[in-house]
Structure formats: C-alpha cells, structure tokens
Design an enzyme around this catalytic site. Structure first.
Site, PDB file in Angstrom:
ATOM      1  N   LYS A 260      -2.175  -1.626  -3.915  1.00  0.00           N
ATOM      2  CA  LYS A 260      -3.004  -0.429  -3.862  1.00  0.00           C
ATOM      3  C   LYS A 260      -2.159   0.826  -3.953  1.00  0.00           C
ATOM      4  O   LYS A 260      -1.188   0.906  -3.210  1.00  0.00           O
ATOM      5  CB  LYS A 260      -3.769  -0.468  -2.534  1.00  0.00           C
ATOM      6  CG  LYS A 260      -4.623   0.712  -2.236  1.00  0.00           C
ATOM      7  CD  LYS A 260      -5.245   0.546  -0.889  1.00  0.00           C
ATOM      8  CE  LYS A 260      -5.973   1.821  -0.555  1.00  0.00           C
ATOM      9  NZ  LYS A 260      -6.418   1.840   0.793  1.00  0.00           N
TER      10      LYS A 260
ATOM     11  N   LYS B 128       0.849  -1.192   0.000  1.00  0.00           N
ATOM     12  CA  LYS B 128       0.000   0.000   0.000  1.00  0.00           C
ATOM     13  C   LYS B 128       0.882   1.237   0.000  1.00  0.00           C
ATOM     14  O   LYS B 128       1.659   1.459   0.925  1.00  0.00           O
ATOM     15  CB  LYS B 128      -0.907  -0.025   1.227  1.00  0.00           C
ATOM     16  CG  LYS B 128      -1.804   1.195   1.334  1.00  0.00           C
ATOM     17  CD  LYS B 128      -2.825   1.036   2.448  1.00  0.00           C
ATOM     18  CE  LYS B 128      -3.664   2.285   2.604  1.00  0.00           C
ATOM     19  NZ  LYS B 128      -4.646   2.162   3.676  1.00  0.00           N
TER      20      LYS B 128
HETATM   21  C1  PBG Z   1      -7.648   3.213   5.367  1.00  0.00           C
HETATM   22  C2  PBG Z   1      -7.856   3.116   3.921  1.00  0.00           C
HETATM   23  C3  PBG Z   1      -7.635   4.086   2.920  1.00  0.00           C
HETATM   24  C4  PBG Z   1      -8.127   3.540   1.739  1.00  0.00           C
HETATM   25  C5  PBG Z   1      -8.579   2.265   2.032  1.00  0.00           C
HETATM   26  N1  PBG Z   1      -8.385   2.014   3.378  1.00  0.00           N
HETATM   27  C6  PBG Z   1      -7.174   5.461   3.001  1.00  0.00           C
HETATM   28  C7  PBG Z   1      -5.835   5.807   3.435  1.00  0.00           C
HETATM   29  O1  PBG Z   1      -4.965   4.970   3.623  1.00  0.00           O
HETATM   30  O2  PBG Z   1      -5.669   7.007   3.646  1.00  0.00           O
HETATM   31  C8  PBG Z   1      -8.151   4.253   0.413  1.00  0.00           C
HETATM   32  C9  PBG Z   1      -9.105   3.696  -0.573  1.00  0.00           C
HETATM   33  C10 PBG Z   1      -9.418   4.570  -1.714  1.00  0.00           C
HETATM   34  O3  PBG Z   1      -8.790   5.632  -1.954  1.00  0.00           O
HETATM   35  O4  PBG Z   1     -10.335   4.205  -2.444  1.00  0.00           O
HETATM   36  N2  PBG Z   1      -6.408   2.963   5.836  1.00  0.00           N
END
Ligand code: PBG
Length: 325
Positions: free
Chosen positions: A249, A196
C-alpha cells in the site's frame, strides 16, 4: 527461400478473438475487496467531498448497501469505523458495541457469505489521530500492541472473517495471531498491511475516516517511499509471524514493490488502490480529461500484472457493474 526480415508481433493482435486468446491478465469480481466507511449516528449518507461516489454511511443504511454489494457478486468488504466520540486511547476501536463491531454483526446477519475484513487500527478512534497510543509524546510501539490485540479480538468476537491490522506497529502480526489462537479463533486469517508507506496518497481517506494526525506525521511507523529492500524485510517478518495475506500500500506508484514482494513471498499479495489514486481518476474523469472506465480497468490490470492476487479498491462496485455489462 524467403529471408526472415523481422518479427511480426502484430500477428497475435489481429482481432478481438486473437487478443482474448492471448490475454495474460484478467480482472474478475473475485479479485475485488470493497472498503467502506461506517459512521455512528442515524440516517447518515455523507458523500466524502474528496472522494466522489464514496459515502460515510450509518448502520440503518448498511443492510441495503450490503445487499447491493452482494448482488454485484463482490465477495468481501473492508470496514472502517467513524465513532461519535474519540479519546486518547481509542476506546471505540475495541468496544463491544463499537461501530465496526455493530456493522460486522449486521452484515453477517444480512449476508452471511459476504466476507467481512476488519481494519484493525486506532487512528479513526484516537483524539490525536495516531495509529497507536501516545506515551511521552511518542507513538509507543509496545504499549499500542495490547490495544491492537483487544481491537482484533473484539472484531473476531463480532464475527469478522479476516483481521487486517494496518497500524504498522512492530510485532502486531505475532501478538494478534497468538491472541486469536488462544481465544479459539485459529481459523481466522490475518491480512497484514505489511508493506505500508507513509504516503501523501492517503489524504482523501483521512477526510473520509476523519483520521488526520493532530500533531506530527506517521513517518516513525509507516515506511519511507524511497525504500525498496525494507519492503522485503517487512513482508518477510510478517510471513514469519504468521500472516496469511500481505498487503502492499499504496498500489499504483508502488508496482515495483508489488512485484518484488510477489517474488519474495508465497502468500497471496493484496494491492491497496488507495484513496488518492481513486480521487485523481475521479477528478480527471469529471473534467472529461480521461475515460474513467478504461483508465480504471487498465490500472487494476497493471496491479494484477505486477503480482497482486487481490485488489482493495473504492472502484469495486463500478468494476463489478462493468464486468456484468
Ligand atoms: C489507517 C489506514 C489508512 C488507510 C487505510 N488504513 C490511513 C493512514 O494510514 O493514514 C489509507 C487508505 C486510503 O488512503 O485509501 N491506518
């Protein structure tokens, strides 16, 4: 004898039927997981301004929504919660009557065979908006783990089918797996947000989930977009710690990473087609600058071609509808 002049690639593209025969990648409804935002309160159906077509919905609207999703043939939803109250320690994330826990119970009563994937993170529940707890002005890795474990356990308790930790604390898969096993949830898989990145593409999600960090950013726990080898390290660690799925992601700007991860691990790889990727297409389509359906299908195909077995996407309902047409 006639001489070979050049390759005739067009032979295999000559008709619709020929092209169908030779298609290497297909999108089906079984590839899709639909992310949802469940908000505490009554009779709420707020369209997220930066994500047209995506709503924060309250529990009283959930049964109808779930029935519709189920009828479209979608197999799984991912739940994000927006609590009324936030606090320093993100209590709402692991409360027995937390919003995701309530939503999970309701979904399992309404549509038992629809899979509930619970996002396991603190950022929607902490007053500071970080994904872990703060100790000495820092997001403290090890202190956060016990809250993450409590969250995962309470989600499993509520009936979640898959636990999806997204907080990027080191060791989260290991501690969650251990806790689930000890509590008798040996059969519940972990879908780890293993890879991520600290991405600007999450902007609209933070509007939807009301989870913008109140200070600093997420760069000490989410990955630097410049890095590629690090993605393999993250994925391998989570495999070793007992993950069952690996999420990459965002997806679209990270197709190279998706392919690298696909080649490096043998678990199912999931692409998260994130909020910013959704909003860009919606905005362009609204202006009639692009053909929304064609662009969405093309980019989801690209994610599968790059190595994704599953795709988390806010377009899931649209795609399921188009596939039925
Ligand atoms: C929470 C989380 C996030 C997303 C999914 N889970 C946001 C972040 O890390 O700030 C983002 C998903 C998206 O942008 O569609 N940790």
């Amino acid at each position: 004898m006639q001489q070979f002049e050049f390759a005739r690639h067009r032979r295999l593209r000559s008709s619709e039927a020929m092209r169908a025969l030779l298609k290497e990648t297909d999108i089906t409804v079984n590839d899709l997981i639909y992310p949802m935002f469940i908000i505490e309160g009554e009779n709420i159906k707020n369209e997220v301004s930066s994500m047209p077509g995506v709503f924060q919905i309250s529990l009283d609207h959930l049964a109808n929504e779930i029935t519709e999703i189920h009828q479209l043939g979608i197999r799984a939803v991912m739940l994000f919660g927006i609590p009324k109250e936030k606090d320093e320690e993100g209590t709402g994330a692991y409360a027995e009557d937390g919003i995701v826990q309530q939503a999970t119970r309701l979904i399992k009563e309404t549509c038992p065979d629809l899979l509930v994937v619970a996002d396991t993170c603190l950022c929607e529940y902490t007053s500071h908006g970080h994904c872990g707890v703060i100790r000495e002005q820092e997001v403290d890795n090890d202190a956060s783990l016990s809250f993450i474990v409590q969250t995962a356990l309470s989600q499993a308790e509520a009936g979640a089918d898959i636990i999806a930790p997204s907080n990027m604390m080191d060791g989260f898969v290991k501690v969650i797996r251990k806790a689930l096993d000890e509590a008798g949830y040996k059969e519940i898989p972990i879908m780890s947000y293993a890879v991520k990145y600290a991405s600007a593409f999450y902007g609209p999600f933070r509007d939807a989930a009301d989870s913008t960090p109140q200070f600093g950013d997420r760069k000490t726990y989410q990955m630097d977009p410049s890095n590629r080898i690090e993605a393999i390290r993250e994925a391998e660690t989570d495999v070793a710690e007992g993950a069952d799925f690996i999420i990459v992601k965002p997806a679209l700007a990270y197709l190279d990473i998706l392919r690298d991860v696909r080649n490096a691990v043998n678990l199912p790889v999931v692409a998260y087609n994130v909020s910013g990727e959704y909003s860009m297409i919606k905005a362009a389509a609204k202006n009639n600058w692009i053909d929304e359906k064609a662009v969405v299908m093309e980019k989801l195909t690209a994610m599968k071609r790059a190595g994704a077995q599953l795709i988390l996407t806010y377009f899931a309902k649209d795609v399921a509808t188009w596939l039925k047409e």
